[in-house]
Motif scaffolding. Structure first.
Motif, PDB file in Angstrom:
ATOM      1  N   PRO A   1       0.834  -1.204   0.000  1.00  0.00           N
ATOM      2  CA  PRO A   1       0.000   0.000   0.000  1.00  0.00           C
ATOM      3  C   PRO A   1       0.868   1.254   0.000  1.00  0.00           C
ATOM      4  O   PRO A   1       0.983   1.945   1.015  1.00  0.00           O
ATOM      5  N   LEU A   2       1.495   1.546  -1.153  1.00  0.00           N
ATOM      6  CA  LEU A   2       2.483   2.631  -1.185  1.00  0.00           C
ATOM      7  C   LEU A   2       1.877   3.975  -0.812  1.00  0.00           C
ATOM      8  O   LEU A   2       2.538   4.806  -0.186  1.00  0.00           O
ATOM      9  N   LEU A   3       0.612   4.193  -1.189  1.00  0.00           N
ATOM     10  CA  LEU A   3      -0.004   5.470  -0.849  1.00  0.00           C
ATOM     11  C   LEU A   3      -0.120   5.633   0.663  1.00  0.00           C
ATOM     12  O   LEU A   3       0.282   6.652   1.233  1.00  0.00           O
ATOM     13  N   ALA A   4      -0.625   4.595   1.329  1.00  0.00           N
ATOM     14  CA  ALA A   4      -0.748   4.663   2.784  1.00  0.00           C
ATOM     15  C   ALA A   4       0.633   4.802   3.426  1.00  0.00           C
ATOM     16  O   ALA A   4       0.815   5.566   4.374  1.00  0.00           O
ATOM     17  N   LEU A   5       1.609   4.081   2.911  1.00  0.00           N
ATOM     18  CA  LEU A   5       2.946   4.130   3.500  1.00  0.00           C
ATOM     19  C   LEU A   5       3.550   5.512   3.367  1.00  0.00           C
ATOM     20  O   LEU A   5       4.110   6.057   4.324  1.00  0.00           O
ATOM     21  N   SER A   6       3.454   6.111   2.152  1.00  0.00           N
ATOM     22  CA  SER A   6       4.123   7.399   1.991  1.00  0.00           C
ATOM     23  C   SER A   6       3.382   8.507   2.748  1.00  0.00           C
ATOM     24  O   SER A   6       4.017   9.408   3.302  1.00  0.00           O
ATOM     25  N   SER A   7       2.048   8.407   2.832  1.00  0.00           N
ATOM     26  CA  SER A   7       1.338   9.390   3.660  1.00  0.00           C
ATOM     27  C   SER A   7       1.725   9.229   5.121  1.00  0.00           C
ATOM     28  O   SER A   7       1.883  10.220   5.841  1.00  0.00           O
ATOM     29  N   GLY A   8       1.874   7.991   5.548  1.00  0.00           N
ATOM     30  CA  GLY A   8       2.282   7.755   6.926  1.00  0.00           C
ATOM     31  C   GLY A   8       3.650   8.343   7.216  1.00  0.00           C
ATOM     32  O   GLY A   8       3.889   8.920   8.287  1.00  0.00           O
ATOM     33  N   ILE A   9       4.574   8.224   6.272  1.00  0.00           N
ATOM     34  CA  ILE A   9       5.906   8.788   6.478  1.00  0.00           C
ATOM     35  C   ILE A   9       5.826  10.308   6.570  1.00  0.00           C
ATOM     36  O   ILE A   9       6.441  10.928   7.447  1.00  0.00           O
ATOM     37  N   GLU A  10       5.045  10.908   5.663  1.00  0.00           N
ATOM     38  CA  GLU A  10       4.888  12.366   5.715  1.00  0.00           C
ATOM     39  C   GLU A  10       4.363  12.805   7.084  1.00  0.00           C
ATOM     40  O   GLU A  10       4.933  13.695   7.733  1.00  0.00           O
ATOM     41  N   ALA A  11       3.292  12.125   7.545  1.00  0.00           N
ATOM     42  CA  ALA A  11       2.729  12.489   8.842  1.00  0.00           C
ATOM     43  C   ALA A  11       3.767  12.323   9.941  1.00  0.00           C
ATOM     44  O   ALA A  11       3.900  13.167  10.832  1.00  0.00           O
ATOM     45  N   SER A  12       4.549  11.259   9.855  1.00  0.00           N
ATOM     46  CA  SER A  12       5.459  10.949  10.953  1.00  0.00           C
ATOM     47  C   SER A  12       6.588  11.969  11.064  1.00  0.00           C
ATOM     48  O   SER A  12       6.942  12.394  12.172  1.00  0.00           O
ATOM     49  N   VAL A  13       7.148  12.392   9.935  1.00  0.00           N
ATOM     50  CA  VAL A  13       8.250  13.354  10.041  1.00  0.00           C
ATOM     51  C   VAL A  13       7.733  14.720  10.487  1.00  0.00           C
ATOM     52  O   VAL A  13       8.401  15.432  11.240  1.00  0.00           O
ATOM     53  N   LEU A  14       6.520  15.073  10.051  1.00  0.00           N
ATOM     54  CA  LEU A  14       5.981  16.354  10.488  1.00  0.00           C
ATOM     55  C   LEU A  14       5.676  16.319  11.985  1.00  0.00           C
ATOM     56  O   LEU A  14       5.984  17.263  12.715  1.00  0.00           O
ATOM     57  N   GLU A  15       5.076  15.228  12.436  1.00  0.00           N
ATOM     58  CA  GLU A  15       4.744  15.099  13.856  1.00  0.00           C
ATOM     59  C   GLU A  15       5.994  15.186  14.719  1.00  0.00           C
ATOM     60  O   GLU A  15       5.985  15.746  15.803  1.00  0.00           O
ATOM     61  N   LEU A  16       7.072  14.628  14.200  1.00  0.00           N
ATOM     62  CA  LEU A  16       8.316  14.616  14.968  1.00  0.00           C
ATOM     63  C   LEU A  16       8.805  16.036  15.257  1.00  0.00           C
ATOM     64  O   LEU A  16       9.415  16.308  16.296  1.00  0.00           O
ATOM     65  N   LEU A  17       8.516  16.958  14.328  1.00  0.00           N
ATOM     66  CA  LEU A  17       8.915  18.348  14.532  1.00  0.00           C
ATOM     67  C   LEU A  17       7.862  19.126  15.316  1.00  0.00           C
ATOM     68  O   LEU A  17       7.944  20.347  15.426  1.00  0.00           O
ATOM     69  N   GLY A  18       6.849  18.409  15.825  1.00  0.00           N
ATOM     70  CA  GLY A  18       5.864  19.081  16.657  1.00  0.00           C
ATOM     71  C   GLY A  18       4.647  19.565  15.906  1.00  0.00           C
ATOM     72  O   GLY A  18       3.735  20.135  16.505  1.00  0.00           O
ATOM     73  N   GLU A  19       4.595  19.359  14.588  1.00  0.00           N
ATOM     74  CA  GLU A  19       3.427  19.783  13.820  1.00  0.00           C
ATOM     75  C   GLU A  19       2.183  19.021  14.291  1.00  0.00           C
ATOM     76  O   GLU A  19       2.266  17.845  14.671  1.00  0.00           O
ATOM     77  N   ARG A  20       1.048  19.694  14.246  1.00  0.00           N
ATOM     78  CA  ARG A  20      -0.199  19.011  14.617  1.00  0.00           C
ATOM     79  C   ARG A  20      -1.160  18.934  13.426  1.00  0.00           C
ATOM     80  O   ARG A  20      -2.174  18.248  13.484  1.00  0.00           O
ATOM     81  N   ASP A  21      -0.810  19.625  12.349  1.00  0.00           N
ATOM     82  CA  ASP A  21      -1.686  19.637  11.177  1.00  0.00           C
ATOM     83  C   ASP A  21      -1.178  18.587  10.187  1.00  0.00           C
ATOM     84  O   ASP A  21      -0.442  18.895   9.255  1.00  0.00           O
ATOM     85  N   LEU A  22      -1.606  17.334  10.394  1.00  0.00           N
ATOM     86  CA  LEU A  22      -1.040  16.224   9.631  1.00  0.00           C
ATOM     87  C   LEU A  22      -1.982  15.761   8.531  1.00  0.00           C
ATOM     88  O   LEU A  22      -3.203  15.944   8.647  1.00  0.00           O
ATOM     89  N   PRO A  23      -1.445  15.181   7.461  1.00  0.00           N
ATOM     90  CA  PRO A  23      -2.329  14.605   6.438  1.00  0.00           C
ATOM     91  C   PRO A  23      -3.152  13.484   7.072  1.00  0.00           C
ATOM     92  O   PRO A  23      -2.686  12.803   7.982  1.00  0.00           O
ATOM     93  N   PRO A  24      -4.378  13.294   6.592  1.00  0.00           N
ATOM     94  CA  PRO A  24      -5.248  12.282   7.198  1.00  0.00           C
ATOM     95  C   PRO A  24      -4.688  10.870   6.975  1.00  0.00           C
ATOM     96  O   PRO A  24      -3.939  10.625   6.033  1.00  0.00           O
ATOM     97  N   VAL A  25      -5.045   9.961   7.868  1.00  0.00           N
ATOM     98  CA  VAL A  25      -4.639   8.566   7.733  1.00  0.00           C
ATOM     99  C   VAL A  25      -5.390   7.946   6.554  1.00  0.00           C
ATOM    100  O   VAL A  25      -6.601   8.137   6.430  1.00  0.00           O
ATOM    101  N   VAL A  26      -4.682   7.247   5.682  1.00  0.00           N
ATOM    102  CA  VAL A  26      -5.324   6.562   4.554  1.00  0.00           C
ATOM    103  C   VAL A  26      -6.020   5.308   5.083  1.00  0.00           C
ATOM    104  O   VAL A  26      -5.386   4.477   5.729  1.00  0.00           O
ATOM    105  N   GLU A  27      -7.331   5.214   4.836  1.00  0.00           N
ATOM    106  CA  GLU A  27      -8.098   4.085   5.353  1.00  0.00           C
ATOM    107  C   GLU A  27      -8.378   3.064   4.248  1.00  0.00           C
ATOM    108  O   GLU A  27      -8.515   3.438   3.082  1.00  0.00           O
TER     109      GLU A  27
END
Lengths: 301, 301, 301, 301, 301
Positions: free
Chosen positions: E268-294
């Motif tokens: 599921p490359l789409l879910a994986l790459s969205s998850g990576i985007e969310a994870s690196v942003l969250e790590l910097l303290g961001e709270r406005d993350l892309p939605p989880v791919v369901e």
């Protein structure tokens, strides 16, 4: 490497290119001919009825399949490890080039071109072909004499790159930490090169090939006697079927065991090394790249 | 290592060198002789008819093939890991030499020659042969006493190289970063050496060999009784065929299990270590290299 | 570990030490006894004829062999990984010692002796034996209290070594780069230690052992009924043969699954750790080394 | 994880805990019931005699065993890789703590406790349980808000640790080389965490489970018809035996495929993370450690 | 990727989504139809009785299962290695971001967003889809022209990040040690990218697919003739059962061999790459993350 979209299940049964049938046709015909003769003479050899049944063949058949499966896995592991090593050549070529950027090295292009020359040289070294044209195209003229009459010319390119790194540090363009890091990427190329040499110059122990070859062929040559009483005139068909399966797997194992050759299923070293050259140049912003190598008649060389 | 181009499928059936037949001939003849006797006496042992059929043999046969396949894979993994470790010796020898260049180390030749001595010493250590001649040829005279009466002489060469690195740093020729990097290549040689010791001095658990040897031989010794009623006078032929397959795989597994020996399928340590010596010297621009070791009668030692 | 030269093919059939026969003798005798009873009563159980043939046994036999082969491979992988981790202990002990040389660390001997103590401590931790004697012999007196009543004493030795590295840097004897490099070798020892703990304290999932044990034993207990009609009075012999093969492989898998024990095929941790101690001391030029541990009655402990 | 000494061969046949029998009992009873019905009706289905023999079952049986063996190996590889990753968590937690010592970091305890919190957090993340209690016990109060409402809370702990490293360097307590080295241990924890997520959230392709499940169950449901004519009233017993073997292997594969769950053969994450907490605290000289988690009724959770 | 809780054993037999039945239905119907015709004509082909028995099928069946098992393992290894490489993309993306923190890099957000863009770009490169929208969303405007008309656009993003690292060092915000460490994380991304390219653009040797496809289909097409005399009108059922097992395994192997596609069992490359985007942003303290791919209808894309 054979490159083609997978045909549907029906057309797949009649694909010609990519089946290994040409290579095993002679022996397949010999075995089938013997089967036909056995059927005609009712399994008698000089008026002696050969009293074989399928029993011993099922005893040996399992062992044979397992050992052939082992040899096949070992060959494929060599093939795939070879592909990984060429992947490493790509990754470390790009890595060295990227480090030139992140270390702010001036005049990076000749160094990247030398890395591309190293990769092409590796291909020629593995295939024992002449590298002169590409070395002249990619290397600065002063490097060429270093390569003349060397046993392992690509190593000389690495040595030259190492000397360039030393010079950059001596000039104060980079510091020790960066020099060491650049040298490590050269180390990665060195490692991939050594791995390729290992696969190219150490075949699977020859005795494996001998034992399996003999067992497979004796098995198929004796099989008609064993099947005759059970399935009569269908014997040649089934013997051909069994022989096709075993011969084809053995021939394919033999082909990919040496993955740097130029047989249809071998690795497309030319395409790979041209791709690496294009990729490192593109990374430095170049737009004048070598053309993409395209498959000819489904074959990428 | 047996080095020869693969003959075509027909000549491959009659290859002598590389078949393991010489090693298993006695036991093959014993088993075949027993088969002939069984046929002559119609399977009776002291007037008792031995009531065996092929049924139990097919039950055991599969298990036997699978366990023999396991032992064979385990042996081959040892062989191939050993080859990888010698590849690592090559790669790290070249790597250390290249770092001498990229760190601008003056007077690099004695260090590279010491690395070559280390590699030759590893070969002698693994084969338990005398290394004196090569040590005298390659090492500075002051190092030789350090090696006398040592349990693991090659380690002393690494210790001397480490001391040289420390001296270079003390003299300010290289800085800490470079010294550590050189030391890491010595670490790579150390690792490859340790890996070779592991394979050489820890065989496959002996009980595996015992269990499989017994099962294979009992199987082949009892097989004639089982086949007799099914295939009559063909029994000796098929027993010999089955026994050849099993004995040959077992003997080959046994041979490559200890890949540093001097049997035909073992690794060509002499050729490999000479190649490494030539390669590190060539890297420093030397043109006076040791000759290439050539196979004798298809055998590379 | 059993250490012996491989006997020739004939004597190998009668080797006692190293065959696992002692361990499986009771169950082998039970199964054979049942076979004999089945033959005597013509397969009748309380006047009911048990109508088994070999058919279901050949169905299950293949599956059984494959699953047993899996369990055997998994056990052997644990054994060989354990051996690799002890190889890593050797390599990193030597590596740390060599770095003491290349970093010109003064007074290196106590540090190397502490590494040897760490290795001996690892052995005692894995075998749950008492390490006091060797700790007192090898460690400086001030370290001993740190080890008292600890859950993982070897880790305290690493902590002391790390503190020594910090002190050396604080004294300006080494710089940060060298301190980090020494610490990395400690990291390698830490990694090998953690790997050993993993293998020692996480067995193969217990349910595997249960399922396979049951299937193997049920198979062998029912087999006489299946073979009786086909091979008559040879049944006990063949059942014993099948049971020997399966029981022996299962027992050996069970033995090497926990490779740090003290059974015959387990790793010779005492010999290995003494060898490491000798090797690190020799590297620093010491000549007063602990004696080589010799096998007793072919067994290295 | 089931923790128990291996009982002797006889008691092993009657072990209850650790056999997977409870999980497969319903389907085992269904299959056996069908077998009994088939025997009673002499294999007739609505007055039609079902003409099956064992022949097709032996054709499919081998393929089935091989594919089931593949699925079993793949599941076990996931299980063992998961165990290795938790081993890596242990090793890198200890490694980070040891580096705090070798880099002479003042006030190391809160950092080590944060590492323990990271490990506990990983367990809760993988099992989707609530981590609040342990986070409050181990982390400084100012870190807790950073974790609130996060998708991947343990990553926030790593971020805080990274910020602490940056602060230590800004204060001049450590230099860049040491900061980078500490950060690398955090990188190791990051890697182990990512590996655990990979195993936990990417199951084996679902279609494997479907294909194998169907083949196994269809096989066992049709088997009574195939065995009836050969072994008569023994059919239910042998069908139950075959079904037990196949169902048990399939159920166990399914259980260990997701090794972070709470089924009997899953990894004891609670024991592992408590052990890591104890180990890092002990390394810093603490004596007030969390108690060792003991198995309850042979089960370690 | 198919995401669903495992149904109980009974419902699992009737699952539709996730069974591969749709893909193999045509050929399954052809084979079954042929079986029915064979039964109707009593195995006669133009008044010739085809004299096949099951004997040759059991000879070939084992070999077929073993070779199919090999191809299946090789495909699964590609699938799982691909998943590991995406795990590496996640780990190194987080690692780079964490290093930004531990190196105290100012203005880290654009760099982390560029890493996310690199990951999305990798997905588009592997699936040959258009990346423009996501590049515009995540990259600074000045980077976009660098990507235009490039053969490997994601490499340009790495080059830009490398140039940023060089600039930070030139500005004195980080020193060489930190710059090299950041560059190494870029090196990790480079490596994962190269690995993905390797799997995506080098299929399994085409000849394997041809040989196995042919053997499987010929086997199933001839099987009815072999089973007819043994099991009569049950032939179509058993042929369909055998064919289902073989065809399904072959089709699934073919599907996961190229794990970056969009078939149900692909990654599921789409879910994986969205998850990576969310994870690196969250790590910097961001709270406005892309939605989880369901997952949609149990399918994660």
């Amino acid at each position: 490497m054979i490159v083609r979209p997978r045909p549907n299940w029906l057309r797949m049964l009649f694909v010609w290119r990519g089946s290994i049938i040409l290579r095993i046709l002679p022996q397949l015909m010999v075995v089938t001919a013997i089967s036909i003769i056995v059927v005609i003479f009712h399994g008698e050899l000089l008026h002696w009825k050969v009293t074989l049944t399928t029993v011993p063949f099922s005893l040996v058949g399992v062992a044979l399949a397992i050992f052939l499966g082992f040899r096949n896995s070992a060959s494929y592991d060599r093939y795939w490890e070879a592909r990984k090593l060429w992947g490493k050549l790509l990754v470390d070529s790009r890595g060295f080039t990227r480090q030139l950027i992140s270390s702010n090295v001036p005049d990076a292009l000749p160094l990247a071109r030398a890395v591309a020359a190293f990769v092409h040289g590796t291909r020629h070294h593995l295939r024992r072909t002449d590298a002169t044209a590409e070395m002249q195209r990619l290397l600065p003229p002063e490097v060429l004499p270093m390569l003349a009459d060397r046993r392992v010319p690509p190593m000389q390119i690495l040595a030259w790159l190492a000397a360039r790194v030393a010079a950059l540090r001596a000039q104060g363009r980079i510091d020790s930490v960066q020099a060491v890091e650049l040298d490590r990427s050269l180390g990665g190329l060195n490692e991939a090169f050594g791995g390729c040499e290992r696969i190219a110059f150490t075949p699977l122990p020859f005795t494996y090939s001998v034992i399996l070859h003999r067992t497979v062929y004796l098995y198929c040559l004796m099989l008609p006697f064993g099947l005759l009483d059970a399935i009569g005139f269908m014997t040649p068909l089934m013997v051909a079927f069994v022989a096709y399966t075993f011969f084809a797997i053995e021939a394919l194992s033999d082909e990919i065991e040496d993955p740097f050759g130029v047989e249809p299923n071998d690795l497309p070293l030319l395409a790979l090394s041209s791709g690496i050259e294009a990729s490192v140049l593109e990374l430095l912003g170049e737009r004048d790249l070598p053309p993409v190598v395209e498959p000819v008649d489904h074959l990428l060389s």
